[in-house]
Design an enzyme around this catalytic site. Structure first.
Site, short mmCIF file in Angstrom:
data_model
loop_
_atom_site.label_atom_id
_atom_site.label_comp_id
_atom_site.label_asym_id
_atom_site.label_seq_id
_atom_site.Cartn_x
_atom_site.Cartn_y
_atom_site.Cartn_z
N SER A 147 -11.59 -21.84 -45.53
CA SER A 147 -12.15 -22.64 -46.72
C SER A 147 -11.28 -21.79 -48.16
CB SER A 147 -13.51 -22.82 -46.97
OG SER A 147 -13.77 -23.59 -48.03
N ASP A 318 -13.92 -32.46 -40.28
CA ASP A 318 -13.72 -31.60 -41.45
C ASP A 318 -13.07 -32.71 -42.75
OD1 ASP A 318 -13.38 -30.25 -43.90
OD2 ASP A 318 -12.56 -28.59 -42.95
N HIS A 351 -17.00 -29.46 -41.89
CA HIS A 351 -16.20 -28.12 -42.59
C HIS A 351 -16.71 -26.89 -42.00
CE1 HIS A 351 -13.89 -25.97 -45.45
NE2 HIS A 351 -15.01 -25.35 -46.31
#
Length: 370
Positions: A147, A318, A351
């Site tokens: 991320s 995601d 995610h």
């Protein structure tokens, strides 16, 4: 359990230059390390954390008491093996877990608040490189992140191309999209609309914008999950009741879950830090950073000087940083002639898959890192 060094706070010896033209004097970087550093210092791995993460990657969080955010990945015999590697995890500048941020004291002794300079992902990486310089680590075995941590890993490869032999970027992007920015803006406005925010000057008031920060966390948390995962975990099931209340209590389990996530977050994170870090992520655009002569930047140019090997990992559920974003980076690396591998993994968690139990991820990380 992982044997981490005691939390360390290092004051950088030189002013930290920022993208906005300002400098941070005597900036502090809080970090933890795991595993022994080899005599030649060639076994160091820097793991970069995500938006609400911190340096407690594989040790208990000092506020919540919960295990480190990547304890399943980092430790003796684990994919990032601390029996073999020296793992460093540093809290980014702008955060609230020991590194210099909005809650830190400015030169007048009062918290910076909104006087803190707006920072970028590249500024965060500058702070980490300055830390490595003090530690005497010239070249990392690998830089790893998921991320926002993946953004930092890519930024290091682009801006400090000689500092890492391997770059592992998971569930990330080379720039924030309009949708990404929009979700962050909802969160920022929720914080700033809270009367307790007080223009960012709330540290001495005895109250903080917990209501706004909680809503910001709730909105963001939705983006970390998948529809499949939410449906499987909650569906339309009611929370502790047999019928709808015809009111605005948390009738549904998913509502109760989000409220819990929001409230729990306010106990460990600073609202101003949330503003600054989300803004840094929104400003992130590697191609734009490497534009030349007023022309539109090309992402391949960002990696023109890199000598590292790359691995990009995405997840099929995601939708925050979908697989297309990783492919875009892979194509740019191919154009730059950089060695790169890429895999899209299947996982139901959205995610957040990079933080959860996905055995295929463990295998890819271990294979690339070793």
């Amino acid at each position: 359990m992982n044997a981490a060094t005691p939390l360390q706070n290092l004051t950088l010896p030189n002013p930290l230059k920022l993208d906005n033209g300002r400098v941070l004097d005597s900036a502090v970087i809080a970090y933890e390390t795991y595993g022994e550093l080899a005599a030649d210092k060639g076994n160091a791995i820097l793991v970069c954390h995500a938006l609400t993460g911190d340096q407690h990657i594989a040790s208990a969080h000092p506020v919540t008491g919960k295990p480190g955010w990547w304890e399943r990945m980092v430790g003796p015999g684990k994919p990032i093996d601390t029996g073999k590697f020296h793992v460093i995890c540093a809290n980014v500048i702008g955060s609230c877990m020991g590194s210099t941020g909005p809650a830190s004291g400015a030169q007048d002794g009062k918290p910076y608040g909104m006087r803190f300079p707006v920072i970028t992902i590249r500024d965060m990486v500058r702070g980490q490189v300055a830390l490595l310089d003090v530690l005497g680590i010239e070249k990392l075995h690998a830089v790893v992140g998921g991320s926002m941590g993946g953004m930092q890993a890519l930024s290091m490869a682009a801006n400090f191309p000689d500092r890492a032999e391997r770059v592992l970027a998971i569930a990330t992007t080379a720039r924030h999209s309009a949708q990404n920015i929009a979700f962050h803006e909802v969160g920022r406005q929720a914080i700033m609309a809270d009367p307790a925010w007080n223009g960012g000057d709330y540290y001495a008031t005895g109250s903080s914008p917990d209501a706004g920060l909680s809503v910001a966390r709730m909105a963001a948390h939705i983006t970390y999950l998948s529809e499949e995962g939410l449906t499987e975990k909650f569906g339309r099931r009611l929370q502790d009741r047999d019928a709808k209340s015809f009111g605005f209590d948390a009738d549904f389990q998913v509502e109760s879950y989000l409220r819990h996530q929001g409230l729990a977050f306010t106990g460990r994170f600073d609202a101003n830090s949330y503003l600054y870090i989300t803004r840094a992520m929104d400003y992130f655009d590697l191609a734009e950073e490497h534009a030349k002569d007023g022309k539109e930047g090309m992402l391949a140019d960002a990696f023109a000087d890199t000598k590292a090997r790359f691995c990009l990992i995405s997840f099929d559920t995601d939708w925050l940083y979908p697989t297309a974003e990783s492919r875009h980076v892979v194509h740019a690396l191919n154009a730059a002639g950089a060695p790169v591998s890429f895999v899209e993994l299947s996982a139901p968690y959205g995610h957040d898959s990079f933080l959860l139990d996905v055995p295929a991820l463990d295998r890819v990380v271990k294979g690339f890192i070793q």
